[in-house]
Design an enzyme around this catalytic site. Structure first.
Site, PDB file in Angstrom:
ATOM      1  CG  ASN A   1      -4.247  -4.283   3.411  1.00  0.00           C
ATOM      2  OD1 ASN A   1      -3.754  -4.108   1.959  1.00  0.00           O
ATOM      3  ND2 ASN A   1      -3.730  -4.481   4.282  1.00  0.00           N
TER       4      ASN A   1
ATOM      5  NE  ARG B   1      -2.256  -1.308   3.327  1.00  0.00           N
ATOM      6  CZ  ARG B   1      -2.700  -1.260   4.574  1.00  0.00           C
ATOM      7  NH1 ARG B   1      -4.042  -0.717   4.925  1.00  0.00           N
ATOM      8  NH2 ARG B   1      -1.815  -1.701   5.583  1.00  0.00           N
TER       9      ARG B   1
END
Length: 91
Positions: free
Chosen positions: A36, A18
Protein backbone atom coordinates in the site's frame (compact mmCIF):
# COMPACT_ATOMS: atom_id res chain seq x y z
CA UNK A 1 12.93 -11.01 -17.61
CA UNK A 2 12.53 -7.37 -16.68
CA UNK A 3 11.43 -5.42 -13.64
CA UNK A 4 8.26 -3.35 -13.84
CA UNK A 5 6.51 -1.05 -11.39
CA UNK A 6 2.73 -0.90 -11.47
CA UNK A 7 0.77 1.76 -9.61
CA UNK A 8 -2.87 0.76 -9.19
CA UNK A 9 -5.41 3.41 -8.22
CA UNK A 10 -9.05 3.17 -7.23
CA UNK A 11 -10.60 1.36 -4.27
CA UNK A 12 -7.63 -0.93 -3.68
CA UNK A 13 -6.89 -0.61 0.04
CA UNK A 14 -8.85 -2.34 2.78
CA UNK A 15 -10.56 -4.71 0.32
CA UNK A 16 -8.08 -7.63 0.09
CA UNK A 17 -6.42 -6.30 -3.06
CA UNK A 18 -2.81 -7.01 -2.03
CA UNK A 19 -3.67 -10.63 -1.27
CA UNK A 20 -5.52 -10.86 -4.61
CA UNK A 21 -2.43 -9.54 -6.43
CA UNK A 22 -0.22 -12.00 -4.55
CA UNK A 23 -2.41 -14.93 -5.63
CA UNK A 24 -2.28 -13.78 -9.27
CA UNK A 25 1.50 -13.34 -9.12
CA UNK A 26 2.05 -16.77 -7.62
CA UNK A 27 -0.29 -18.37 -10.17
CA UNK A 28 1.68 -16.75 -13.01
CA UNK A 29 5.09 -17.37 -11.36
CA UNK A 30 5.86 -13.64 -11.10
CA UNK A 31 8.44 -12.50 -8.54
CA UNK A 32 8.34 -9.21 -6.63
CA UNK A 33 6.27 -7.34 -4.04
CA UNK A 34 2.98 -5.54 -3.47
CA UNK A 35 2.44 -2.76 -0.92
CA UNK A 36 0.00 0.00 0.00
CA UNK A 37 1.07 3.58 -0.62
CA UNK A 38 0.18 6.47 1.67
CA UNK A 39 -1.93 8.15 -1.04
CA UNK A 40 -4.35 5.19 -1.26
CA UNK A 41 -2.78 3.55 -4.30
CA UNK A 42 -1.04 0.16 -4.39
CA UNK A 43 2.47 -0.36 -5.76
CA UNK A 44 3.49 -3.64 -7.38
CA UNK A 45 7.05 -4.57 -8.33
CA UNK A 46 6.94 -7.43 -10.83
CA UNK A 47 9.82 -9.37 -12.37
CA UNK A 48 8.64 -11.32 -15.40
CA UNK A 49 8.43 -11.24 -19.19
CA UNK A 50 6.10 -8.91 -21.12
CA UNK A 51 3.50 -11.56 -21.99
CA UNK A 52 3.10 -12.70 -18.39
CA UNK A 53 2.99 -9.09 -17.16
CA UNK A 54 0.16 -8.39 -19.60
CA UNK A 55 -1.75 -11.39 -18.25
CA UNK A 56 -1.29 -10.08 -14.71
CA UNK A 57 -2.54 -6.60 -15.65
CA UNK A 58 -5.62 -8.04 -17.35
CA UNK A 59 -6.46 -10.11 -14.27
CA UNK A 60 -5.88 -7.13 -11.94
CA UNK A 61 -8.32 -5.08 -14.01
CA UNK A 62 -11.03 -7.70 -13.36
CA UNK A 63 -11.38 -7.36 -9.57
CA UNK A 64 -12.11 -10.34 -7.40
CA UNK A 65 -15.25 -8.82 -5.84
CA UNK A 66 -17.52 -5.79 -5.99
CA UNK A 67 -15.64 -3.84 -3.30
CA UNK A 68 -12.50 -3.56 -5.44
CA UNK A 69 -12.69 -0.77 -8.01
CA UNK A 70 -9.73 -0.32 -10.36
CA UNK A 71 -9.49 3.20 -11.74
CA UNK A 72 -6.08 3.05 -13.43
CA UNK A 73 -2.92 0.94 -13.74
CA UNK A 74 0.26 2.90 -14.49
CA UNK A 75 3.16 0.80 -15.81
CA UNK A 76 6.81 1.88 -15.59
CA UNK A 77 9.95 -0.07 -16.44
CA UNK A 78 12.50 -0.11 -13.59
CA UNK A 79 16.22 -0.63 -13.51
CA UNK A 80 16.85 -2.73 -10.39
CA UNK A 81 19.88 -4.79 -9.47
CA UNK A 82 17.80 -6.82 -7.02
CA UNK A 83 16.43 -10.17 -8.19
CA UNK A 84 13.40 -11.42 -6.25
CA UNK A 85 13.07 -15.15 -5.57
CA UNK A 86 9.37 -15.07 -4.62
CA UNK A 87 6.36 -12.73 -4.44
CA UNK A 88 5.41 -11.16 -1.13
CA UNK A 89 3.00 -8.69 0.44
CA UNK A 90 4.85 -5.87 2.19
CA UNK A 91 3.08 -4.50 5.27
Amino acid sequence: MKTTELIVSGRVQGVGFRNYVSLIAKDLNIKGTVRNLSDGDVKIIAQTDDDTLNKMVERIKQPQHQFMKIKDVEIHDLQLDKVYDDFSVVY
